[in-house]
Design an enzyme around this catalytic site. Structure first.
Site, PDB file in Angstrom:
ATOM      1  N   HIS A 307      15.124  27.620  28.016  1.00  0.00           N
ATOM      2  CA  HIS A 307      15.844  28.211  26.895  1.00  0.00           C
ATOM      3  C   HIS A 307      16.950  29.107  27.431  1.00  0.00           C
ATOM      4  CE1 HIS A 307      16.687  30.278  23.143  1.00  0.00           C
ATOM      5  NE2 HIS A 307      16.109  29.247  22.573  1.00  0.00           N
ATOM      6  N   ASP A 364      10.382  23.590  20.555  1.00  0.00           N
ATOM      7  CA  ASP A 364      10.324  22.154  20.296  1.00  0.00           C
ATOM      8  C   ASP A 364       9.202  21.447  21.036  1.00  0.00           C
ATOM      9  OD1 ASP A 364      12.517  22.047  18.559  1.00  0.00           O
ATOM     10  OD2 ASP A 364      13.906  22.147  20.242  1.00  0.00           O
TER      11      ASP A 364
HETATM   12  N1  CMC Z   1      14.041  20.387  32.913  1.00  0.00           N
HETATM   13  C1  CMC Z   1      14.428  20.483  34.205  1.00  0.00           C
HETATM   14  N2  CMC Z   1      15.294  21.409  34.672  1.00  0.00           N
HETATM   15  C2  CMC Z   1      15.800  22.282  33.784  1.00  0.00           C
HETATM   16  C3  CMC Z   1      15.457  22.242  32.414  1.00  0.00           C
HETATM   17  C4  CMC Z   1      14.541  21.257  31.984  1.00  0.00           C
HETATM   18  N3  CMC Z   1      14.175  21.168  30.720  1.00  0.00           N
HETATM   19  N4  CMC Z   1      16.109  23.230  31.760  1.00  0.00           N
HETATM   20  C5  CMC Z   1      16.855  23.867  32.666  1.00  0.00           C
HETATM   21  N5  CMC Z   1      16.666  23.296  33.902  1.00  0.00           N
HETATM   22  C6  CMC Z   1      17.252  23.752  35.180  1.00  0.00           C
HETATM   23  C7  CMC Z   1      18.717  23.360  35.282  1.00  0.00           C
HETATM   24  O1  CMC Z   1      18.850  22.092  35.906  1.00  0.00           O
HETATM   25  C8  CMC Z   1      19.275  24.490  36.105  1.00  0.00           C
HETATM   26  O2  CMC Z   1      18.871  24.285  37.434  1.00  0.00           O
HETATM   27  P1  CMC Z   1      19.844  24.773  38.671  1.00  0.00           P
HETATM   28  O3  CMC Z   1      19.918  26.272  38.535  1.00  0.00           O
HETATM   29  O4  CMC Z   1      19.150  24.301  39.899  1.00  0.00           O
HETATM   30  O5  CMC Z   1      21.173  24.102  38.434  1.00  0.00           O
HETATM   31  C9  CMC Z   1      18.501  25.716  35.615  1.00  0.00           C
HETATM   32  O6  CMC Z   1      17.232  25.180  35.156  1.00  0.00           O
HETATM   33  C10 CMC Z   1      19.184  26.474  34.483  1.00  0.00           C
HETATM   34  O7  CMC Z   1      19.448  25.551  33.421  1.00  0.00           O
HETATM   35  P2  CMC Z   1      20.764  25.549  32.520  1.00  0.00           P
HETATM   36  O8  CMC Z   1      20.952  24.165  31.979  1.00  0.00           O
HETATM   37  O9  CMC Z   1      21.886  26.157  33.295  1.00  0.00           O
HETATM   38  O10 CMC Z   1      20.341  26.565  31.381  1.00  0.00           O
HETATM   39  P3  CMC Z   1      21.002  26.675  29.971  1.00  0.00           P
HETATM   40  O11 CMC Z   1      20.696  28.032  29.477  1.00  0.00           O
HETATM   41  O12 CMC Z   1      22.452  26.273  30.034  1.00  0.00           O
HETATM   42  O13 CMC Z   1      20.252  25.554  29.094  1.00  0.00           O
HETATM   43  C11 CMC Z   1      18.670  24.445  27.726  1.00  0.00           C
HETATM   44  C12 CMC Z   1      19.205  25.800  28.231  1.00  0.00           C
HETATM   45  C13 CMC Z   1      17.681  24.690  26.583  1.00  0.00           C
HETATM   46  C14 CMC Z   1      19.833  23.604  27.174  1.00  0.00           C
HETATM   47  C15 CMC Z   1      17.982  23.703  28.900  1.00  0.00           C
HETATM   48  O14 CMC Z   1      16.885  24.461  29.368  1.00  0.00           O
HETATM   49  C16 CMC Z   1      17.524  22.295  28.515  1.00  0.00           C
HETATM   50  O15 CMC Z   1      18.299  21.351  28.613  1.00  0.00           O
HETATM   51  N6  CMC Z   1      16.230  22.125  28.069  1.00  0.00           N
HETATM   52  C17 CMC Z   1      15.761  20.842  27.592  1.00  0.00           C
HETATM   53  C18 CMC Z   1      16.227  20.598  26.149  1.00  0.00           C
HETATM   54  C19 CMC Z   1      15.471  21.446  25.161  1.00  0.00           C
HETATM   55  O16 CMC Z   1      14.253  21.558  25.194  1.00  0.00           O
HETATM   56  N7  CMC Z   1      16.219  22.034  24.208  1.00  0.00           N
HETATM   57  C20 CMC Z   1      15.649  22.857  23.123  1.00  0.00           C
HETATM   58  C21 CMC Z   1      16.009  24.302  23.267  1.00  0.00           C
HETATM   59  S1  CMC Z   1      15.066  25.402  22.217  1.00  0.00           S
HETATM   60  C22 CMC Z   1      15.415  24.966  20.581  1.00  0.00           C
HETATM   61  C23 CMC Z   1      16.845  24.890  20.222  1.00  0.00           C
HETATM   62  O17 CMC Z   1      17.693  25.634  20.708  1.00  0.00           O
HETATM   63  O18 CMC Z   1      17.158  24.088  19.379  1.00  0.00           O
END
Ligand code: CMC
Length: 428
Positions: A307, A364
């Site tokens: 998140h 989710d």
């Molecule tokens: N699985 C594997 N690696 C992950 C995941 C995941 N679900 N989420 C983040 N990471 C890694 C990412 O690759 C990055 O690694 P590194 O630092 O080595 O490059 C690190 O963790 C930070 O991730 P980020 O993408 O920079 O973080 P963000 O704040 O931009 O993204 C997020 C947040 C929710 C989009 C992301 O965690 C994600 O894609 N999660 C899966 C989709 C999901 O469950 N979304 C629902 C969110 S909650 C409800 C809503 O908002 O609607």
């Protein structure tokens, strides 16, 4: 004493006020930055460090896993309030008295018919259309049938627009499903509660009476409360920014629905179940999928994990996980993917990749398992999220309009070609 922050650019110092919220969060107020520095801006892709507005609706502390709507904890609201009370609280700022709640519900019911011509628009969609696309289109189309709903300069008209959309949105959501499922459209029954009525519109078979089930109504009510607001997330920011051009409520909401649809946002609830199903089909090897999620050359991510704001735990996920156990037990459902989900969570919480990056289950991760047990099909999970988030979007749109916020229009740093002479087509 007013606190300030000093910025030094090429030896020249500039002072900016620091503003503080009621929960002691601080921000450097750079409203005048560009003017005083002669053109300097800030850059922050994804707005990871940017507060886009001041808001009195929802507080969340991602480090401590705290979520409050108008000061009330999400745990208290999920246990003690119903969805309509929470909607009123979010939109108008206070929990309603019994009379206020009755009037609110009655006004919503008064506006719960949808113009018959909307059915013609629905008819134009192919049956296979995703219900989120249908829902956003129909929400936008409502403007054509309710032109006066866009006058935001009068609180009365704003109230009317709010109760109209709260009345019609569950109808449109249920219709989007019934079209998809090949069922005749159903109008609800105004003698039922808001959530019960929605379930009737979704599930009543043409040749059977609708029998409401308290376990299902309460479980869905709680899920909707947990989804009702989450401050400046992608879809809410979209609603605010679209509304900031003085666009009306319905079209701003329609834009929010589209933003919510993406798999990184609300679309994750559908993606989680599809992922868990795929793991099951593949023999239940969770380790294989953990390895894929950690492999940077593989686009696979563990859906329902991570998140932008929560870096400890998502308090909504905690409540939902507990609720999933209770609801499945109450309904006598034994869903093998619940065990796969629990197995994945356990492994992730012990794995340094997830621990170091502070990746925890989000709202989710378990919600889809409950939706499934309530008989809600996978492609309707994200529309359920939209139904829950509706009061939050409305609250933010109303707040933004009442505060007379300026049109949202960020700057950019241009990195394209500098000026070059035009080439005639023969010379290219
Ligand atoms: N699985 C594997 N690696 C992950 C995941 C995941 N679900 N989420 C983040 N990471 C890694 C990412 O690759 C990055 O690694 P590194 O630092 O080595 O490059 C690190 O963790 C930070 O991730 P980020 O993408 O920079 O973080 P963000 O704040 O931009 O993204 C997020 C947040 C929710 C989009 C992301 O965690 C994600 O894609 N999660 C899966 C989709 C999901 O469950 N979304 C629902 C969110 S909650 C409800 C809503 O908002 O609607």
């Amino acid at each position: 004493m007013t606190r300030t922050a000093t910025l030094e650019i090429d030896g020249k110092k500039y002072e900016f006020p620091i503003i503080e919220g009621t929960e002691n969060e601080i921000a450097i107020d750079i409203k005048v930055l560009r003017g005083v520095t002669g053109g300097v801006t800030t850059i922050d892709p994804g707005y990871k460090n940017t507060s886009s507005c001041e808001s009195a609706i929802t507080f969340l502390n991602g480090e401590e896993g705290v979520l409050r709507y108008r000061g009330y904890s999400i745990e208290d609201l999920a246990e003690k309030a119903n969805f309509l009370e929470v909607a009123y609280l979010l939109i108008f700022g206070e929990l309603p008295s019994k009379e206020q709640l009755e009037k609110f519900h009655s006004d919503i019911k008064e506006h719960s018919q949808v113009d018959e011509d909307v059915k013609k628009i629905l008819d134009g969609f192919p049956k296979a259309a995703h219900p989120m696309g249908v829902l956003s289109s129909l929400t936008s189309a409502l403007v054509a049938f309710n032109p006066s709903s866009v006058n935001v300069d009068s609180e009365d008209e704003m109230y009317n627009a709010i109760v109209r959309i709260l009345g019609k949105f569950p109808v449109l959501t249920a219709w989007a499903y019934r079209k998809h499922a090949g069922l005749p459209l159903e109008y609800g029954d105004n003698s039922l509660g808001y959530v019960d009525n929605f379930l009737k519109m979704m599930f009543k078979k043409p040749n059977d009476a609708y029998v409401s089930n308290k376990v299902i109504v309460n479980a869905l009510d709680k899920l909707l409360i947990l989804h009702a607001d989450h401050e400046q997330n992608c879809s809410t920011s979209t609603v605010r920014i679209v509304g900031s051009s003085n666009a009306g409520l319905f079209v701003s909401l329609s834009a929010g629905i589209n933003a919510l649809w993406g798999p990184l946002h609300g679309g994750a609830n559908q993606a989680v179940i599809e992922m868990l199903e795929a793991i099951k089909e593949d023999g239940g090897d969770t380790k294989k999928y953990m390895t894929k999620a950690k492999d940077k050359s593989d686009p696979f991510r563990l859906m329902g994990f991570g998140h932008r704001v929560y870096k400890n735990f998502d308090p909504r996920a905690k409540i939902i996980k507990k609720s999933a156990d209770e609801v499945l037990a109450d309904l006598g459902v034994d869903d093998p993917i619940l065990n796969i989900a629990k197995g994945l969570e356990k492994e992730a919480l012990e794995d340094s990749y997830f621990v170091d990056r502070k990746l925890y289950p989000n709202v989710d991760f378990y919600s889809g398992i409950i939706y499934r047990s309530l008989g809600i099909p996978t492609e309707m999970f994200t529309p359920m999220f939209a139904l829950g988030r509706l009061p939050g979007w409305i609250a933010h749109w109303r707040e933004m309009r009442l505060r007379k916020e300026p049109i949202g229009r960020p700057r950019q740093i241009y990195i394209g070609e500098t000026h070059r002479p035009f080439k005639n087509i023969e010379n290219r």
